[in-house]
Write a protein that holds these residues in place. Structure first.
Motif, short mmCIF file in Angstrom:
data_model
loop_
_atom_site.label_atom_id
_atom_site.label_comp_id
_atom_site.label_asym_id
_atom_site.label_seq_id
_atom_site.Cartn_x
_atom_site.Cartn_y
_atom_site.Cartn_z
N CYS A 32 -8.16 16.72 7.25
CA CYS A 32 -7.89 15.28 7.33
C CYS A 32 -7.46 14.97 8.75
O CYS A 32 -6.39 15.41 9.19
N TYR A 33 -8.29 14.25 9.50
CA TYR A 33 -8.05 13.99 10.91
C TYR A 33 -7.69 12.52 11.15
O TYR A 33 -8.30 11.62 10.56
N LEU A 34 -6.71 12.31 12.02
CA LEU A 34 -6.42 10.96 12.50
C LEU A 34 -7.29 10.72 13.72
O LEU A 34 -7.05 11.28 14.79
N LEU A 35 -8.32 9.91 13.56
CA LEU A 35 -9.24 9.66 14.65
C LEU A 35 -8.59 8.78 15.71
O LEU A 35 -8.61 9.09 16.90
N ASP A 36 -7.98 7.67 15.30
CA ASP A 36 -7.25 6.78 16.21
C ASP A 36 -6.53 5.73 15.38
O ASP A 36 -6.74 5.62 14.17
N TYR A 37 -5.69 4.94 16.03
CA TYR A 37 -4.95 3.88 15.37
C TYR A 37 -4.67 2.79 16.39
O TYR A 37 -4.74 3.00 17.61
N ALA A 38 -4.37 1.60 15.91
CA ALA A 38 -4.04 0.47 16.79
C ALA A 38 -2.92 -0.34 16.16
O ALA A 38 -2.94 -0.62 14.96
N CYS A 39 -1.93 -0.69 16.97
CA CYS A 39 -0.80 -1.50 16.52
C CYS A 39 -1.00 -2.96 16.95
O CYS A 39 -1.44 -3.23 18.07
N LEU A 173 2.44 5.67 4.34
CA LEU A 173 2.12 7.07 4.05
C LEU A 173 1.52 7.23 2.65
O LEU A 173 0.76 8.16 2.40
N ILE A 174 1.83 6.31 1.74
CA ILE A 174 1.18 6.31 0.43
C ILE A 174 -0.31 6.04 0.60
O ILE A 174 -1.16 6.67 -0.04
N ALA A 175 -0.64 5.12 1.51
CA ALA A 175 -2.05 4.82 1.79
C ALA A 175 -2.75 6.03 2.40
O ALA A 175 -3.90 6.34 2.05
N VAL A 176 -2.07 6.73 3.30
CA VAL A 176 -2.64 7.95 3.89
C VAL A 176 -2.86 9.00 2.81
O VAL A 176 -3.89 9.69 2.78
N ASP A 177 -1.91 9.12 1.89
CA ASP A 177 -2.03 10.09 0.81
C ASP A 177 -3.21 9.75 -0.10
O ASP A 177 -3.96 10.64 -0.53
N LEU A 178 -3.38 8.48 -0.40
CA LEU A 178 -4.51 8.06 -1.23
C LEU A 178 -5.82 8.38 -0.54
O LEU A 178 -6.77 8.89 -1.16
N ALA A 179 -5.89 8.11 0.76
CA ALA A 179 -7.11 8.43 1.52
C ALA A 179 -7.38 9.93 1.48
O ALA A 179 -8.52 10.37 1.27
N ARG A 180 -6.34 10.72 1.67
CA ARG A 180 -6.51 12.18 1.65
C ARG A 180 -7.02 12.66 0.30
O ARG A 180 -7.91 13.52 0.21
N ASN A 181 -6.47 12.10 -0.79
CA ASN A 181 -6.89 12.53 -2.12
C ASN A 181 -8.34 12.15 -2.42
O ASN A 181 -9.06 12.91 -3.07
#
Length: 459
Positions: A32-39, A173-181
């Motif tokens: 599971c890779y974090l490609l990029d993010y924007a604030c 982080l719940i959203a990240v966990d859902l994506a990972r699952n």
């Protein structure tokens, strides 16, 4: 002492077995890779200074002297600077009568900035997104906000779209966990995780002190991140997810009621923060760390802690002082902590035995952006990157809290040296400032005569 030696040996054997199991499972798990993010950086016409915040307070004619002093005390001692952002309806003096359009406008501004930015920076086309997960805690229109993004960016008809609400400041982080699952069963998935909070319709205009703190600390913001399990993007990724741990102690009545979106006695809506909140946060934090520590810390540190703990218990009548603490710095290089308030940051700092340097990113994020709810962690991470702290191989621990009551954490490994200033680009050289003392302390400093805590334990 023979018993102590035996127990220590058994602990070491258990640790060795766990590490062997982890090595095998690590080969099997989905990447599971974090490609990029924007604030999101709202427009300058939405900035709110301490003086402007004072003017907003004065507009509420229901407040007596006690409530007025209480709010000013929180503001001048909050650790928030002069460049945070509010929704336009508050700037325009319409906080008591927000419209549905005000809430949608706040979200659309965010989508048009952060979501568009992360897609443009990565070169990922909207129709290349397979999965989109959005979390906004206290605004859930129909059609959903995630559908609004699908329409705005013309995404595919088969895009998997999820809209999370009511999850509080830990929802990112719940959203990240859902994506990972989801990725566990779907190879080569590109996921867009969108995190924000709606301030426009949720500005509290009553007189209940337990519901006033949110106005002083919560500010507009948001973040969008692209996460993938496609090995083709591994070389471009910023970080790789190593583990994610969630703790939810909502089965306890006091924890469940620690932070509640409700009406006050006069029917005015707001978020109520109870006196049980610090205790609930500590309990959730402890639950999380108990499961997190064996997964991220070296065996030597776990054995050292266990041996000292056993020794203390066996010789409890002879050993004085604080009990042994796990040194999380043996497995973590950077601590990305939720900037829920000065009290939150200080409590976590003491619990983990961290230095001022370790919590600087969280403190500076609170000062520059305020508490932007679930998206705050991404601003903290962006500060670390802008300061060029993140080097290849470094380990980053994210910790966040939220209503329910929840404590979530995730552990990343930096894939390459990072130096993108992001939303901090125009101000990173000004941080940390020489002082975090509010510039209006001389004007409003008299409020510190009032009894009670001014920093606010807010999530």
């Amino acid at each position: 002492m023979e018993l102590l030696a035996l127990l220590t040996l058994l602990l070491l054997a258990h640790t060795a077995a766990y590490l062997a199991w982890r090595a095998v499972s690590r080969r099997r798990r989905a990447r599971c890779y974090l490609l990029d993010y924007a604030c999101h950086r709202p427009s300058d016409d939405r900035k709110v200074t301490t003086e402007m915040a004072g003017a907003v307070i004065e507009r509420n004619k229901r407040l007596g002297l006690s409530e007025y002093r209480f709010l000013l005390k929180v503001i001048v001692n909050s650790g928030i600077g002069e460049h945070t952002y509010c929704p336009r309806n508050v700037i325009e003096g319409r906080e008591e009568s927000p419209t549905h359009g005000d809430a949608l406008e706040e979200m659309d501004d965010f989508f048009g900035d952060a979501v568009a930015a992360v897609l443009a920076r990565t070169g990922v086309a909207p129709r290349d997104v397979d999965l989109i997960i959005l979390n906004v805690g206290s605004f859930s229109p129909a059609p959903s906000l995630v559908s609004r993004i699908v329409r705005r960016f013309d995404m595919r008809e088969d895009v998997m779209a999820y809209n999370l609400s009511g999850m509080g400041c830990s929802a990112g982080l719940i959203a990240v966990d859902l994506a990972r699952n989801v990725m566990l069963t779907r190879p080569r998935t590109m996921a867009l995780v969108v995190t924000s909070e709606s301030c426009a319709p949720n500005w509290y205009t009553g007189t209940d002190k337990s519901m006033m703190l949110g106005n002083c600390l919560f500010r507009s913001g948001g973040a969008a991140a692209l996460i993938t399990n496609d090995p083709a993007f591994r070389g471009r990724a910023k970080m790789e997810l190593r583990c994610l741990v969630r703790a939810n102690i909502g089965a306890h009545d006091d924890a469940h009621a620690a932070a509640v979106h409700r009406e006050d006695a006069d029917g005015r809506l707001g978020v109520s923060l109870s006196k049980a909140l610090p205790k609930a946060a500590l309990r959730a934090f402890t639950e999380n760390l108990q499961r997190l520590a064996p997964r991220i810390l070296p065996a030597g540190e776990l054995a050292r802690f266990a041996a000292r703990l056993l020794l203390r218990k066996l010789l409890r009548r002879k050993v004085k002082g604080e009990g042994p603490k796990i040194n999380f710095k043996t497995g973590v290089d950077h601590f990305c902590l939720h900037p829920g308030g000065t009290a939150v940051i200080e409590a976590v700092r003491k619990s983990l035995g961290l230095s001022g340097h370790d919590v600087e990113p969280a403190r500076m994020t609170l000062h520059r952006w305020g508490n932007t709810s679930a998206s705050s962690l991404w601003y903290v991470l962006s500060y670390m990157e802008a300061k060029r702290r993140l080097k290849r191989g470094d380990r980053v621990l994210m910790v966040t809290f939220g209503s329910g009551f929840k404590c979530n954490s995730c552990y990343w490994e930096v894939s390459r040296d990072l130096a993108d200033a992001g939303a901090w680009e125009d101000c990173i050289d000004e941080y940390p400032p020489e002082t975090l003392v509010n510039p209006y302390m001389d004007k409003f400093g008299w409020v510190n005569d009032v009894q009670g805590q001014g920093g606010g334990f807010v999530f």
